[in-house]
Design a protein around this motif. Structure first.
Motif, short mmCIF file in Angstrom:
data_model
loop_
_atom_site.label_atom_id
_atom_site.label_comp_id
_atom_site.label_asym_id
_atom_site.label_seq_id
_atom_site.Cartn_x
_atom_site.Cartn_y
_atom_site.Cartn_z
N ILE A 28 0.79 -1.24 0.00
CA ILE A 28 0.00 0.00 0.00
C ILE A 28 0.83 1.29 0.00
N VAL A 29 2.15 1.17 0.05
CA VAL A 29 2.98 2.37 0.12
C VAL A 29 3.51 2.74 -1.27
N PHE A 30 3.34 4.01 -1.62
CA PHE A 30 3.88 4.54 -2.87
C PHE A 30 4.86 5.66 -2.53
N THR A 31 6.06 5.62 -3.15
CA THR A 31 7.03 6.69 -2.96
C THR A 31 7.48 7.21 -4.32
N GLN A 32 7.68 8.50 -4.39
CA GLN A 32 8.20 9.11 -5.61
C GLN A 32 9.66 8.67 -5.81
N PRO A 33 10.13 8.67 -7.07
CA PRO A 33 11.52 8.26 -7.34
C PRO A 33 12.55 9.11 -6.60
N THR A 34 12.18 10.33 -6.22
CA THR A 34 13.12 11.22 -5.53
C THR A 34 13.17 10.95 -4.03
N ARG A 35 12.31 10.08 -3.53
CA ARG A 35 12.26 9.76 -2.10
C ARG A 35 12.78 8.35 -1.85
N PRO A 36 13.32 8.08 -0.66
CA PRO A 36 13.74 6.71 -0.35
C PRO A 36 12.55 5.74 -0.46
N ARG A 62 -1.05 4.02 -1.57
CA ARG A 62 -1.33 3.30 -2.81
C ARG A 62 -0.74 3.91 -4.08
N ASP A 63 -0.96 5.21 -4.33
CA ASP A 63 -0.44 5.81 -5.57
C ASP A 63 -0.14 7.29 -5.35
N ARG A 64 0.29 7.96 -6.43
CA ARG A 64 0.72 9.36 -6.31
C ARG A 64 -0.40 10.31 -5.93
N ASP A 65 -1.64 9.87 -6.00
CA ASP A 65 -2.77 10.71 -5.63
C ASP A 65 -3.30 10.43 -4.23
N GLY A 66 -2.75 9.42 -3.57
CA GLY A 66 -3.23 9.06 -2.23
C GLY A 66 -2.75 10.04 -1.18
#
Length: 202
Positions: free
Chosen positions: A63-71, A87-91
């Motif tokens: 359930i965890v989504f991280t941006q490529p710039t974050r660990p 879940r995703d970039r909009d969560g």
């Protein structure tokens, strides 16, 4: 107090603690030293959800989504953190730390109060197949004692110094000066009591 300090940016820190007294101490020190700082409590605005145990990473992985710039979740080290979304970039966004008070692999989620219920529901739903069980403060207290983790107000406090409480590892006598140094040096030569743990077999 016993707490964890996270550095969010060069001039922004988050102090996670068990008592408001430590924030009062920070304010007093800032005023005494004439520092230009802002100390603000987020106690009610930023709930803390803890997910602890050997399956915690597997549950979060779903359930965890991280941006490529974050660990990424897999790269968050002990006492490290990342900014993630559900879940995703909009969560809903939250701060995910690899920390806890159980002695197990574990994570804590710090989120906006408006998003806490949605994140809680996602954890409960995703964790069900892994045998996730809800626990309260009493269960947490038992786990931290079994792990040998000390708590302010329980194993140590105003009536015991750091040496007597088994916290000598946190003292650096190589420092020229720190609050309480003179008293600790005096007591180091005549320790009145010592905190020890008992291991039961049965």
């Amino acid at each position: 107090d016993d707490g964890t300090l996270f550095r969010l940016s060069p001039d922004v820190f988050r102090w996670c603690c068990g008592s408001d007294h430590s924030s009062l101490h920070l304010k007093e020190q800032a005023e005494k030293l004439g520092l230009r700082v802002w100390v603000k409590s987020l106690w009610e605005k930023m709930p803390n959800l803890a997910l602890q145990g050997p399956n915690s990473r597997d549950i979060l992985r779903e359930i965890v989504f991280t941006q490529p710039t974050r660990p990424a979740l897999e790269n968050v080290k002990w006492f490290g953190f990342t900014i993630a979304r559900l879940r995703d970039r909009d969560g809903p966004a939250f701060m995910l730390t690899r920390s806890g008070f159980t002695g197990e692999l574990g994570y804590e989620i710090f989120c906006d109060e408006a998003d806490a219920l949605e994140i809680w529901d996602a954890l409960v739903e995703t964790g069900a197949p892994y045998g996730l069980k809800l626990m309260g403060g009493e269960a947490l207290n038992m786990l931290r004692m079994e792990a040998g983790l000390m708590s302010s107000g329980a194993e140590f406090g105003p009536e015991s110094d750091a040496l007597e409480s088994g916290l000598e590892f946190a003292i650096d006598f190589k420092k020229d000066a720190f609050i309480g140094r003179a008293a600790l040096e005096r007591n180091r030569n005549a320790v009145r009591k010592r905190l020890v743990g008992l291991k039961f077999f049965g």
